[in-house]
Motif scaffolding. Structure first.
Motif, PDB file in Angstrom:
ATOM      1  N   MET A 134      51.909  10.471  26.055  1.00  0.00           N
ATOM      2  CA  MET A 134      51.067   9.328  26.251  1.00  0.00           C
ATOM      3  C   MET A 134      50.585   9.354  27.690  1.00  0.00           C
ATOM      4  O   MET A 134      51.362   9.611  28.607  1.00  0.00           O
ATOM      5  N   SER A 135      49.311   9.102  27.857  1.00  0.00           N
ATOM      6  CA  SER A 135      48.787   9.030  29.222  1.00  0.00           C
ATOM      7  C   SER A 135      47.920   7.787  29.361  1.00  0.00           C
ATOM      8  O   SER A 135      47.278   7.355  28.406  1.00  0.00           O
ATOM      9  N   TRP A 136      47.945   7.226  30.553  1.00  0.00           N
ATOM     10  CA  TRP A 136      47.185   6.030  30.891  1.00  0.00           C
ATOM     11  C   TRP A 136      46.415   6.323  32.162  1.00  0.00           C
ATOM     12  O   TRP A 136      46.900   7.043  33.026  1.00  0.00           O
ATOM     13  N   GLU A 137      45.230   5.763  32.267  1.00  0.00           N
ATOM     14  CA  GLU A 137      44.434   5.960  33.471  1.00  0.00           C
ATOM     15  C   GLU A 137      43.582   4.716  33.706  1.00  0.00           C
ATOM     16  O   GLU A 137      42.834   4.301  32.835  1.00  0.00           O
ATOM     17  N   LEU A 138      43.746   4.099  34.873  1.00  0.00           N
ATOM     18  CA  LEU A 138      42.914   2.952  35.222  1.00  0.00           C
ATOM     19  C   LEU A 138      41.590   3.461  35.772  1.00  0.00           C
ATOM     20  O   LEU A 138      41.571   4.317  36.650  1.00  0.00           O
ATOM     21  N   LYS A 139      40.475   2.936  35.241  1.00  0.00           N
ATOM     22  CA  LYS A 139      39.156   3.368  35.683  1.00  0.00           C
ATOM     23  C   LYS A 139      38.325   2.153  36.063  1.00  0.00           C
ATOM     24  O   LYS A 139      38.167   1.228  35.260  1.00  0.00           O
ATOM     25  N   ALA A 140      37.790   2.175  37.289  1.00  0.00           N
ATOM     26  CA  ALA A 140      36.892   1.100  37.717  1.00  0.00           C
ATOM     27  C   ALA A 140      35.585   1.247  36.961  1.00  0.00           C
ATOM     28  O   ALA A 140      35.062   2.346  36.794  1.00  0.00           O
ATOM     29  N   GLU A 141      35.078   0.106  36.476  1.00  0.00           N
ATOM     30  CA  GLU A 141      33.802   0.102  35.763  1.00  0.00           C
ATOM     31  C   GLU A 141      33.060  -1.156  36.186  1.00  0.00           C
ATOM     32  O   GLU A 141      33.236  -2.225  35.605  1.00  0.00           O
ATOM     33  N   GLY A 142      32.273  -1.026  37.263  1.00  0.00           N
ATOM     34  CA  GLY A 142      31.622  -2.197  37.843  1.00  0.00           C
ATOM     35  C   GLY A 142      32.695  -3.117  38.413  1.00  0.00           C
ATOM     36  O   GLY A 142      33.550  -2.683  39.163  1.00  0.00           O
ATOM     37  N   GLU A 143      32.685  -4.377  37.990  1.00  0.00           N
ATOM     38  CA  GLU A 143      33.700  -5.330  38.432  1.00  0.00           C
ATOM     39  C   GLU A 143      34.900  -5.354  37.488  1.00  0.00           C
ATOM     40  O   GLU A 143      35.856  -6.089  37.726  1.00  0.00           O
ATOM     41  N   ASP A 144      34.844  -4.554  36.434  1.00  0.00           N
ATOM     42  CA  ASP A 144      35.917  -4.509  35.444  1.00  0.00           C
ATOM     43  C   ASP A 144      36.778  -3.269  35.638  1.00  0.00           C
ATOM     44  O   ASP A 144      36.431  -2.364  36.400  1.00  0.00           O
ATOM     45  N   THR A 145      37.875  -3.234  34.929  1.00  0.00           N
ATOM     46  CA  THR A 145      38.751  -2.059  34.908  1.00  0.00           C
ATOM     47  C   THR A 145      38.997  -1.682  33.461  1.00  0.00           C
ATOM     48  O   THR A 145      39.315  -2.530  32.635  1.00  0.00           O
ATOM     49  N   ARG A 146      38.836  -0.416  33.148  1.00  0.00           N
ATOM     50  CA  ARG A 146      39.129   0.100  31.804  1.00  0.00           C
ATOM     51  C   ARG A 146      40.464   0.816  31.858  1.00  0.00           C
ATOM     52  O   ARG A 146      40.835   1.387  32.877  1.00  0.00           O
ATOM     53  N   LEU A 147      41.166   0.787  30.740  1.00  0.00           N
ATOM     54  CA  LEU A 147      42.462   1.454  30.645  1.00  0.00           C
ATOM     55  C   LEU A 147      42.472   2.363  29.426  1.00  0.00           C
ATOM     56  O   LEU A 147      42.986   2.017  28.367  1.00  0.00           O
ATOM     57  N   PRO A 148      41.815   3.535  29.552  1.00  0.00           N
ATOM     58  CA  PRO A 148      41.853   4.477  28.425  1.00  0.00           C
ATOM     59  C   PRO A 148      43.284   4.978  28.240  1.00  0.00           C
ATOM     60  O   PRO A 148      44.015   5.169  29.206  1.00  0.00           O
ATOM     61  N   GLN A 149      43.652   5.170  27.004  1.00  0.00           N
ATOM     62  CA  GLN A 149      45.002   5.591  26.685  1.00  0.00           C
ATOM     63  C   GLN A 149      44.927   6.699  25.652  1.00  0.00           C
ATOM     64  O   GLN A 149      44.158   6.616  24.701  1.00  0.00           O
ATOM     65  N   ILE A 150      45.701   7.747  25.852  1.00  0.00           N
ATOM     66  CA  ILE A 150      45.762   8.860  24.902  1.00  0.00           C
ATOM     67  C   ILE A 150      47.213   9.027  24.482  1.00  0.00           C
ATOM     68  O   ILE A 150      48.119   9.080  25.320  1.00  0.00           O
ATOM     69  N   TYR A 151      47.422   9.103  23.167  1.00  0.00           N
ATOM     70  CA  TYR A 151      48.759   9.268  22.612  1.00  0.00           C
ATOM     71  C   TYR A 151      48.676  10.356  21.567  1.00  0.00           C
ATOM     72  O   TYR A 151      47.999  10.192  20.555  1.00  0.00           O
ATOM     73  N   ALA A 152      49.294  11.480  21.836  1.00  0.00           N
ATOM     74  CA  ALA A 152      49.238  12.605  20.912  1.00  0.00           C
ATOM     75  C   ALA A 152      50.647  12.943  20.432  1.00  0.00           C
ATOM     76  O   ALA A 152      51.581  12.991  21.223  1.00  0.00           O
ATOM     77  N   VAL A 153      50.778  13.150  19.134  1.00  0.00           N
ATOM     78  CA  VAL A 153      52.071  13.449  18.525  1.00  0.00           C
ATOM     79  C   VAL A 153      51.910  14.682  17.661  1.00  0.00           C
ATOM     80  O   VAL A 153      50.899  14.847  16.980  1.00  0.00           O
ATOM     81  N   SER A 154      52.915  15.526  17.672  1.00  0.00           N
ATOM     82  CA  SER A 154      52.909  16.666  16.769  1.00  0.00           C
ATOM     83  C   SER A 154      54.338  16.945  16.331  1.00  0.00           C
ATOM     84  O   SER A 154      55.289  16.486  16.957  1.00  0.00           O
TER      85      SER A 154
END
Length: 66
Positions: free
Chosen positions: A1-21
């Protein structure tokens, strides 16, 4: 699982990736694919709680009628 905070104008996005095998023992229907929707739901609920905590100061959902 990975998380990354990304500035987007005055907002913040938190894309998240979760890979299972891997393999699930015991046979059964669907293998790991059967777990995808329930796991997505748990992760979505936790991210929504984090969003409410950051935006409103409480992770709890707003009470009806307020």
């Amino acid at each position: 699982m990975s998380w990354e905070l990304k500035a987007e104008g005055e907002d913040t996005r938190l894309p998240q990736i979760y890979a299972v095998s891997g393999a699930v023992s015991g046979g059964g229907e669907g293998g790991l694919g059967a777990w995808a929707a329930p796991v997505d739901g748990v992760i979505r609920e936790q991210l929504e709680r984090l969003q409410r905590l950051v935006e409103r100061g409480s992770p709890e959902p707003a009470k009806a009628g307020k």
